[in-house]
Design a protein around this motif. Structure first.
Motif, PDB file in Angstrom:
ATOM      1  N   UNK A  36      37.580  47.879  49.961  1.00 57.30           N
ATOM      2  CA  UNK A  36      38.545  48.746  49.279  1.00 57.30           C
ATOM      3  C   UNK A  36      39.978  48.368  49.651  1.00 57.30           C
ATOM      4  N   UNK A  37      40.185  47.975  50.917  1.00 60.74           N
ATOM      5  CA  UNK A  37      41.522  47.575  51.350  1.00 60.74           C
ATOM      6  C   UNK A  37      41.970  46.266  50.692  1.00 60.74           C
ATOM      7  N   UNK A  86      37.575  38.384  53.806  1.00 62.18           N
ATOM      8  CA  UNK A  86      38.181  39.412  54.662  1.00 62.18           C
ATOM      9  C   UNK A  86      39.062  38.754  55.720  1.00 62.18           C
ATOM     10  N   UNK A  87      40.169  39.428  56.132  1.00 63.34           N
ATOM     11  CA  UNK A  87      41.002  38.893  57.210  1.00 63.34           C
ATOM     12  C   UNK A  87      40.168  38.649  58.457  1.00 63.34           C
ATOM     13  N   UNK A  88      40.485  37.616  59.204  1.00 63.37           N
ATOM     14  CA  UNK A  88      39.698  37.230  60.373  1.00 63.37           C
ATOM     15  C   UNK A  88      39.539  38.383  61.358  1.00 63.37           C
ATOM     16  N   UNK A 122      27.208  48.878  56.232  1.00 62.54           N
ATOM     17  CA  UNK A 122      27.589  48.823  54.817  1.00 62.54           C
ATOM     18  C   UNK A 122      28.844  49.636  54.560  1.00 62.54           C
ATOM     19  N   UNK A 123      29.015  50.764  55.261  1.00 62.91           N
ATOM     20  CA  UNK A 123      30.222  51.572  55.076  1.00 62.91           C
ATOM     21  C   UNK A 123      31.453  50.810  55.536  1.00 62.91           C
ATOM     22  N   UNK A 124      31.329  50.073  56.643  1.00 66.08           N
ATOM     23  CA  UNK A 124      32.463  49.301  57.138  1.00 66.08           C
ATOM     24  C   UNK A 124      32.819  48.183  56.160  1.00 66.08           C
ATOM     25  N   UNK A 134      38.218  42.353  46.924  1.00 68.84           N
ATOM     26  CA  UNK A 134      37.125  42.937  47.669  1.00 68.84           C
ATOM     27  C   UNK A 134      35.923  43.332  46.831  1.00 68.84           C
ATOM     28  N   UNK A 135      36.105  43.374  45.506  1.00 67.46           N
ATOM     29  CA  UNK A 135      34.983  43.800  44.662  1.00 67.46           C
ATOM     30  C   UNK A 135      33.784  42.866  44.775  1.00 67.46           C
TER      31      UNK A 135
END
Length: 530
Positions: free
Chosen positions: A465-466, A445-447, A457-459, A471-472
Motif C-alpha cells: 500500500x505504501x 520493496x525498499x531494502x 501477509x498483513x506486513x 505495490x499492486x
C-alpha cells in the motif's frame, strides 16, 4: 436423578436443590474466560492494522498478545487450584473475576502492542483463578453419578463462548474501535460476581497442599523461553539461528529442572506421580493436542477469511459459528457415545475427525466455495467435543473429590500449554513458510522494509500500500504465498492430531470404569500423593 435422600450424599440438601442454577453461574464465569480468546480471534487482523485503526502489531507481537495470556494462565493454574483448595474456591473465583475485569479494561485502552501484551498477562492472571475454581465447585455440588452430565454441560459452555465470541467481536469491530472487544468483558464480570455472591456456596479441601513458588517460577520461565525461541525462529525463518537455538535449549533445560524439582519436593505444584497412571497421562495428552490444533487453526483461519477472502470481522465471526454450534450440540451428548462405545473408540474417533478436518484445510484455495469451510468447521467442533468431554470426565474422576481443584488445574494447564504451543509452533511454521514463498517477490520493496514485509501477509500488503501502483504486483503473490503456508501449517497440525489418536487409542480404557475400578485407581493415586 440423585436426590438429597441418598444416605452417603456429601452435598448439602440446600445446595443440591439449586445445583443446576449454580452450574449456570459457573458457566457464565467460564464464558468470559473463553469469550475473550474467541473474540480476539476475529480482532487480530484489526489490531495488526496501523494506527489509528489498530496498533500496527506484527505477527510475532500478535502471537505474544495471545500467548502472554495463555502462558500466565497455564503457569499459575495449579497454584490457583491449591489456593482455592486452601482459601475457599468461591473467594478465589471472585478475586479472579475482579482481576480479569480490571485487566480487560486496561487492555481496551492499550497504546501500543507492548502494553497490550502486558495487560493480556494481567487478564491471564485473573483467568487462572477462574477456570479451575468453576470446575472444582461443580465437582462439589454434584453427586458422582451426575458429574459426567454436569461436566458435559460445563464443556458446552465453551461452545457457547466460541459461538458468541467471534460474532460479538465482529459486531463490535463493525461499530467501535478495537478496544471494545476487551471492554465488553467488564459488564459480564460484574454480573457474574453479583450472581456468585448470592448463589454459589464456598468449599475447600480439608487437607490442602502447600504453595510451591519455586515450581511456579520454573514452569513459567521455562515455557516463556521455549515459546519465545519458537516464535523468534518463525519470525526469522531460521530455526538454526544461535539466539533461537540457545533460547529454546534454555527453555527445555528449565522445564527439565522443573520436573526434577517437582519429583523431589514435598509440596510440588504438580504431583508427577499422577502421570504414572497411563489413562490419566493419555487423557492429559489428548487435551493438549486438541488445543494445539485448534488454536493454531483459528490463528491462520482469520487471515484466510479476512485477508484472502475479503470478509469483514462480523462475517468471519459468523463463518466460525458452525465450529461453536457443533461443540455446543455434541459436548453434552458425547457421554452417550462413551456409554455405548467406550472412551477409547469415542476419543480416537474424535482425534481422527480433527486430523481429517486439518487435512481438509490444506485443500482450501482463494475461490473454494465457502460452504466447504463451514462443513470443515462443523466437523472440527464435533471431533473436539468427542475428545474433550470423555477425557475431562476421566481426569476429574481419577482424583478424589477433595482434589477437584488440583485435577481441574492440571487439565486446564495442559489445555492452555497445548494452545500456546499450537500458536507458537504452527504460527512459526506459517511465518517461516510464508517468508520463504514471498522473499523473491519483494525486490520492488525498499531494502530496509524487505525483512518486515516478509513476516506476514498483513506486513506485505501494508508495504504494498505504501508503494502505491508499484505495490499492486505484490498482492497476488502474497495471497499465493499465504495459501501455501496455510496448507503446510494445516498438514503439520493434522500430523499432531494423528499422534493424539495413537496415544488415546493405545492407553484410554475401552469402557467407562466401574465404581470398583475407580475406587482402585483413586486409592493408588491418593497413596502416591501422600
Amino acid at each position: 436423578m440423585t436426590t438429597p435422600a441418598v444416605p452417603d450424599s456429601r452435598v448439602p440438601e440446600a445446595v443440591h436443590r439449586r445445583r443446576w442454577v449454580i452450574l449456570g453461574v459457573l458457566m457464565l464465569s467460564l464464558l468470559i474466560v473463553v469469550l475473550d480468546n474467541s473474540i480476539l480471534n476475529v480482532a487480530i487482523k484489526t489490531i495488526s492494522t496501523p494506527a489509528p485503526t489498530g496498533l500496527g502489531a506484527t505477527q510475532s507481537e500478535l502471537e505474544w498478545a495471545i500467548n502472554a495470556y495463555t502462558l500466565v494462565f497455564a503457569g499459575l493454574l495449579f497454584t490457583s487450584g491449591l489456593l482455592g483448595d486452601r482459601l475457599g474456591r468461591k473467594k478465589v473465583l471472585l478475586g479472579g473475576l475482579a482481576l480479569f475485569g480490571v485487566g480487560s479494561a486496561l487492555a481496551a485502552f492499550s497504546g501500543s502492542p507492548e502494553q497490550l501484551i502486558a495487560f493480556r498477562a494481567v487478564m491471564g492472571l485473573g483467568a487462572a483463578f477462574v477456570m479451575p475454581a468453576t470446575l472444582a465447585v461443580l465437582m462439589n455440588v454434584f453427586e458422582r453419578d451426575e458429574q459426567p452430565k454436569a461436566i458435559g454441560l460445563w464443556a458446552g459452555g465453551v461452545g457457547i463462548a466460541i459461538a458468541i465470541g467471534p460474532i460479538t467481536g465482529g459486531a463490535l469491530l463493525d461499530h467501535f474501535w478495537w478496544g471494545s472487544v476487551f471492554l465488553v468483558n467488564v459488564p459480564i464480570v460484574i454480573t457474574a460476581i453479583g450472581l456468585m455472591l448470592v448463589l454459589v456456596p464456598d468449599s475447600r479441601d480439608p487437607r490442602p497442599g502447600r504453595i510451591d513458588p519455586v515450581g511456579v517460577v520454573l514452569s513459567v520461565v521455562g515455557l516463556v523461553l521455549l515459546v519465545y525461541g519458537i516464535i523468534k525462529g518463525g519470525q526469522l525463518a531460521d530455526f538454526t539461528d544461535a539466539t533461537v537455538v540457545a533460547t529454546m535449549a534454555a527453555g527445555l533445560a528449565v522445564l527439565v529442572g522443573f520436573v526434577w524439582y517437582e519429583k523431589r519436593s514435598d509440596h510440588p505444584s504438580i504431583d508427577v506421580t499422577y502421570f504414572k497412571n497411563r489413562v490419566f497421562s493419555a487423557a492429559m495428552g489428548a487435551i493438549a493436542l486438541v488445543f494445539f490444533g485448534l488454536m493454531g487453526v483459528t490463528f491462520f483461519a482469520v487471515f484466510y477469511t479476512q485477508t484472502v477472502r475479503g470478509y469483514t470481522p462480523l462475517q468471519t465471526g459468523l463463518l466460525m459459528l458452525p465450529l461453536a454450534v457443533s461443540q455446543l450440540v455434541f459436548s453434552p451428548r458425547a457421554r452417550l457415545a462413551v456409554d455405548r462405545f467406550g472412551n477409547k473408540a469415542t476419543t480416537t474417533a474424535g482425534m481422527l475427525t480433527l486430523a481429517a478436518t486439518l487435512v481438509a484445510f490444506a485443500t482450501l484455495e482463494a475461490d473454494t466455495p465457502i460452504w466447504i469451510l463451514e462443513v470443515i468447521f462443523f466437523l472440527m467442533g464435533a471431533g473436539m467435543a468427542h475428545v474433550m468431554t470423555p477425557t475431562s470426565v476421566v481426569i476429574m474422576q481419577t482424583l478424589p473429590r477433595e482434589k477437584a481443584g488440583s485435577a481441574s488445574a492440571l487439565s486446564n494447564t495442559f489445555r492452555q500449554v497445548g494452545g500456546a504451543m499450537g500458536i507458537a509452533v504452527l504460527g512459526s511454521v506459517l511465518s517461516s513458510v510464508y517468508r520463504s514463498g514471498i522473499e523473491d517477490k519483494l525486490a520492488a520493496a525498499p531494502a530496509g522494509l524487505r525483512h518486515t514485509a516478509g513476516e506476514s501477509i498483513e506486513a506485505t500488503l501494508a508495504v504494498a500500500a505504501k508503494l502505491g501502483p508499484e505495490g499492486r504486483a505484490l498482492v497476488e503473490p502474497a495471497h499465493d504465498a499465504f495459501l501455501h503456508a496455510m496448507h503446510v501449517t494445516a498438514l503439520c497440525g493434522a500430523g499432531v492430531a494423528l499422534v493424539g489418536a495413537v496415544v488415546v487409542g493405545l492407553f484410554l480404557p475401552g469402557r467407562n470404569p466401574t465404581p470398583q475400578d475407580q475406587k482402585g485407581e483413586g486409592t493408588e493415586l491418593v497413596g502416591s500423593e501422600r
